[in-house]
Design an enzyme around this catalytic site. Structure first.
Site, PDB file in Angstrom:
ATOM      1  N   LYS A  78       9.121 -13.820 166.991  1.00 14.47           N
ATOM      2  CA  LYS A  78       8.298 -12.943 166.152  1.00 14.47           C
ATOM      3  C   LYS A  78       7.283 -13.797 165.407  1.00 14.47           C
ATOM      4  O   LYS A  78       7.644 -14.851 164.860  1.00 14.47           O
ATOM      5  CB  LYS A  78       9.202 -12.180 165.178  1.00 14.47           C
ATOM      6  CG  LYS A  78       8.482 -11.150 164.314  1.00 14.47           C
ATOM      7  CD  LYS A  78       9.451 -10.415 163.395  1.00 14.47           C
ATOM      8  CE  LYS A  78       8.769  -9.301 162.619  1.00 14.47           C
ATOM      9  NZ  LYS A  78       9.699  -8.533 161.766  1.00 14.47           N
ATOM     10  N   SER A 158       9.190  -3.458 162.086  1.00 13.71           N
ATOM     11  CA  SER A 158       8.017  -4.276 162.320  1.00 13.71           C
ATOM     12  C   SER A 158       8.155  -5.209 163.517  1.00 13.71           C
ATOM     13  O   SER A 158       7.150  -5.697 164.012  1.00 13.71           O
ATOM     14  CB  SER A 158       7.716  -5.115 161.072  1.00 13.71           C
ATOM     15  OG  SER A 158       8.786  -6.021 160.831  1.00 13.71           O
ATOM     16  N   SER A 182      13.687  -3.482 160.308  1.00  9.97           N
ATOM     17  CA  SER A 182      12.726  -3.963 161.311  1.00  9.97           C
ATOM     18  C   SER A 182      13.304  -4.622 162.547  1.00  9.97           C
ATOM     19  O   SER A 182      12.559  -4.897 163.487  1.00  9.97           O
ATOM     20  CB  SER A 182      11.747  -4.936 160.670  1.00  9.97           C
ATOM     21  OG  SER A 182      10.739  -4.210 160.039  1.00  9.97           O
TER      22      SER A 182
HETATM   23  N1  GLN Z   1       9.788  -0.191 157.890  1.00 11.82           N
HETATM   24  C1  GLN Z   1      10.177  -0.876 156.711  1.00 11.82           C
HETATM   25  C2  GLN Z   1       8.975  -1.229 155.898  1.00 11.82           C
HETATM   26  O1  GLN Z   1       7.913  -0.902 156.288  1.00 11.82           O
HETATM   27  C3  GLN Z   1      10.993  -2.080 157.044  1.00 11.82           C
HETATM   28  C4  GLN Z   1      10.192  -3.239 157.440  1.00 11.82           C
HETATM   29  C5  GLN Z   1      11.032  -4.448 157.726  1.00 11.82           C
HETATM   30  O2  GLN Z   1      12.241  -4.366 157.854  1.00 11.82           O
HETATM   31  N2  GLN Z   1      10.374  -5.591 157.781  1.00 11.82           N
HETATM   32  O3  GLN Z   1       9.057  -1.826 154.870  1.00 11.82           O
END
Ligand code: GLN
Length: 488
Positions: A78, A158, A182
Site C-alpha cells: 500500500k 482505503s 480500511s
Molecule cells: N473509511 C474510513 C475512513 O474514511 C476508514 C479508513 C481507514 O481505515 N483508513 O476514515
C-alpha cells in the site's frame, strides 16, 4: 498446471521449496499480469526492476538453503508505507515526488522474510475513504462486476488498490492499513481475506500517519492460511514505535488446527442496523450456523454503545488527522507552491496539495479540538471510546470471538455514495468499533450476493489473540468454500 498467479502464498512457497518454479518466474508471471490489468489502476507505482532483482536474490538464498518465511512471494505494498528510494504518495498530490530515505518497519520485516515488492498500491488519499475514489492518482476499479451490468464498482477503501490487486491476481498478497475498516471493508468488497491485527501488534513506524491511535497495518490475502503466514512476517516489537507491544509473535499458521469445538461465538444484537441488506443479514445467520456445525457455541451478546461508534470515530480520527497532517507545509517534502511570504506559501501549498475529503477531515478535526468545542466533542468522544472498549471487555468475559457482517452492503458503483459523505461513512459501521477498542478483526469472503458480488463476514477477537481469530476464520472459509472469481 495451476497458473503461477493463481497460487496462494502457501501453494507458492511449496512450489518454490520443491523447485517447481523459481521466484524469478513467479515474479515475471505477476509483472505480466500487472501489465495486462492496468485498467484497474490498482498500482500507483510499479517497480518491475526492483521486483526482478529481489526475486533473483531470493532464488540465490533458496539455493544456499537460507530461504525465509516468505521467500520469493511477490507483494503489493500500500502506498502509505514508506519505501526507501521508491516514490511514496499516500494517494496525495501533496507528497509529489517524495522518495523516502528509509523503509517502514513492516516492509523491512517482509523483505527480511524474503518477500518481493511488485509496486506501490493505490489508496484513498491519506487512507481517508471507503471507495478508493479520493486518491489523487485516480479511482481503482473493483475487478468484480454485477451480473449483466458493465458498471464499474468501487473496490472499497482505503486499501482499494491492495484489495483489487490481490483479487485480480496481480499480487499474491498485499499490505493494507486499517484505521476504521480500511483492510476489512475492501477485502469484503473484493472477495479476499483481510485482517487488522491488535493495535500494537505491527509497528506503525514508517507508515504515513492518519489517526495514530487507530492505525494498524495488516495482510490482505486470498486465504486465511496466507494471512497467518504474512501476519507472522509483518508483526513484532519495534522500539521505534512507542505503541508497538513487546510480546512474542506466535506461530499463527500452527494455530490453524481446524478444531473450534467448544469455542464461544458472540452474536451482538446491536449489529442489526438500518440499511443492512437482507442478504447480509441472512449470511450472518448462516455464518453462525457454519461455526455451530463445526462445534462452536453461538451466544447472544450486547455491545450497547455500538450506536455511538461512527460519530465517535468521525470525531477522533479527524482530530488526530488534523494534527498529523500539519507537517505537510511545503518545506520539507513534496509539493511546494511558491509565494512571497512563508504563510502564503503554506496556504497555497496546502490548498493545492490536499483533496476535498482530506480538507473536510482537517476542518472537522481542527473544529473539534478548538477551544470551546474540545469538551463538547473531543472529550465526549474519548469517553465514548472507553465505553465502547468496555463493552468488548464485558463481552469477551463470555465469548472467544464475535461474529458480525463485514459491511452493510456489497460493493457499490462509482458515484452511488459519493455525493453524501455520511452515507459513505456508514460503510464502516461494523468495523470502526474494533479500531476504537484496539482489537483484532478479520474479514473472510463468505458468499456471492444475488447480483454476483462477494460478501464478507467479520470475526472480532480478544486483544493479541489473532491466533483464535484466524482459526475460527479458517472454519468460516472452509464452510463458505468461496471459489468464485472476478470477471475483471
Ligand atoms: N473509511 C474510513 C475512513 O474514511 C476508514 C479508513 C481507514 O481505515 N483508513 O476514515
Amino acid at each position: 498446471m495451476t497458473k503461477l498467479t493463481d497460487l496462494t502464498v502457501a501453494g507458492a512457497l511449496d512450489g518454490l521449496a520443491k523447485g517447481s518454479f523459481s521466484a524469478r518466474e513467479l515474479t515475471q508471471a505477476h509483472l505480466a499480469a500487472m501489465a495486462a490489468a492496468r485498467h484497474l489502476n490498482a498500482y500507483i507505482t510499479e517497480t518491475p526492476e526492483k521486483a526482478l532483482s529481489m526475486a533473483e536474490a531470493s532464488d540465490q538464498r533458496r539455493r544456499a538453503g537460507k530461504a525465509g518465511a516468505m521467500d520469493g512471494i511477490p507483494l503489493a505494498i500500500k502506498d502509505l508505507f514508506c519505501t526507501d528510494g521508491v516514490l511514496t504518495t499516500a494517494g496525495s498530490h501533496i507528497l509529489d515526488g517524495f522518495k523516502p530515505t528509509y523503509e517502514s518497519t513492516v516492509s523491512t520485516n517482509l523483505w527480511k522474510a524474503g518477500a518481493v515488492m511488485l509496486g506501490k498500491a493505490n489508496l484513498d488519499e491519506f487512507a481517508m475513504g471507503s471507495s478508493n475514489m479520493t486518491s489523487y492518482h485516480g479511482h481503482v476499479a473493483n475487478p468484480w462486476k454485477r451480473k449483466g451490468d458493465p458498471s464499474v464498482l468501487v473496490p472499497g477503501g482505503s486499501s482499494g488498490g491492495s484489495a483489487a490487486s490481490v483479487a485480480a491476481r496481480i499480487a499474491m498478497a498485499a499490505t493494507g492499513t486499517d484505521t476504521g475498516g480500511s483492510i476489512r471493508q475492501p477485502a469484503a468488497f473484493c472477495g479476499i481475506v483481510g485482517i487488522k491485527p491488535t493495535y500494537g501488534r505491527c509497528s506503525r513506524w514508517g507508515i504515513v500517519a492518519f489517526a495514530s491511535s487507530l492505525d494498524q497495518a495488516g495482510p490482505m490475502t486470498r486465504s486465511v492460511e496466507d494471512a497467518a503466514i504474512m501476519l507472522g512476517a509483518m508483526a513484532g516489537y519495534d522500539p521505534k514505535d512507542s505503541t508497538s507491544v513487546d510480546m512474542p509473535v506466535p506461530d499463527f499458521r500452527a494455530a490453524l488446527t481446524g478444531d473450534i469445538r467448544g469455542m464461544k461465538i458472540g452474536i451482538p444484537k446491536e449489529y442489526r442496523v438500518d440499511g443492512m441488506s437482507a442478504e447480509i443479514e441472512k449470511l450472518w445467520a448462516q455464518g453462525a450456523d457454519w461455526l455451530k456445525a463445526a462445534g462452536a457455541i453461538p451466544v447472544e451478546i450486547s455491545l450497547p454503545h455500538t450506536k455511538y461508534a461512527l460519530p465517535t470515530y468521525y470525531i477522533i480520527a479527524p482530530a488526530e488527522a488534523s494534527s498529523n497532517l500539519a507537517r505537510y507545509d511545503g518545506v520539507r517534502f513534496g509539493l511546494r507552491v511558491p509565494a512571497d511570504t512563508l504563510d502564503e506559501m503554506y496556504e497555497l501549498t496546502r490548498a493545492a496539495g490536499f483533496g476535498a475529503e482530506v480538507k473536510r477531515r482537517i476542518l472537522i478535526g481542527t473544529y473539534v479540538l478548538s477551544a470551546g468545542y474540545y469538551d463538547a466533542y473531543y472529550l465526549r468522544a474519548q469517553r465514548l471510546r472507553s465505553l465502547i472498549a468496555r463493552d468488548f471487555t464485558e463481552a469477551f468475559k463470555q465469548v472467544d470471538v464475535i461474529l458480525t457482517p463485514a459491511t452493510p452492503t456489497a460493493a457499490f458503483a462509482e458515484g452511488e455514495n459519493s455525493d453524501d459523505p455520511v452515507a459513505m461513512y456508514l460503510n464502516d459501521v461494523f468495523t470502526v468499533t474494533v479500531n476504537l477498542a484496539g482489537l483484532p478483526g478479520i474479514s473472510v469472503p463468505a458468499a456471492l450476493s444475488a447480483e454476483g458480488l462477494p460478501l464478507g463476514l467479520q470475526l472480532i477477537g480478544k486483544a493479541f489473540d489473532e491466533a483464535t481469530l484466524l482459526k475460527a476464520g479458517q472454519m468460516l472459509e472452509k464452510a463458505a468454500n468461496f471459489t468464485a472469481r472476478p470477471g475483471m
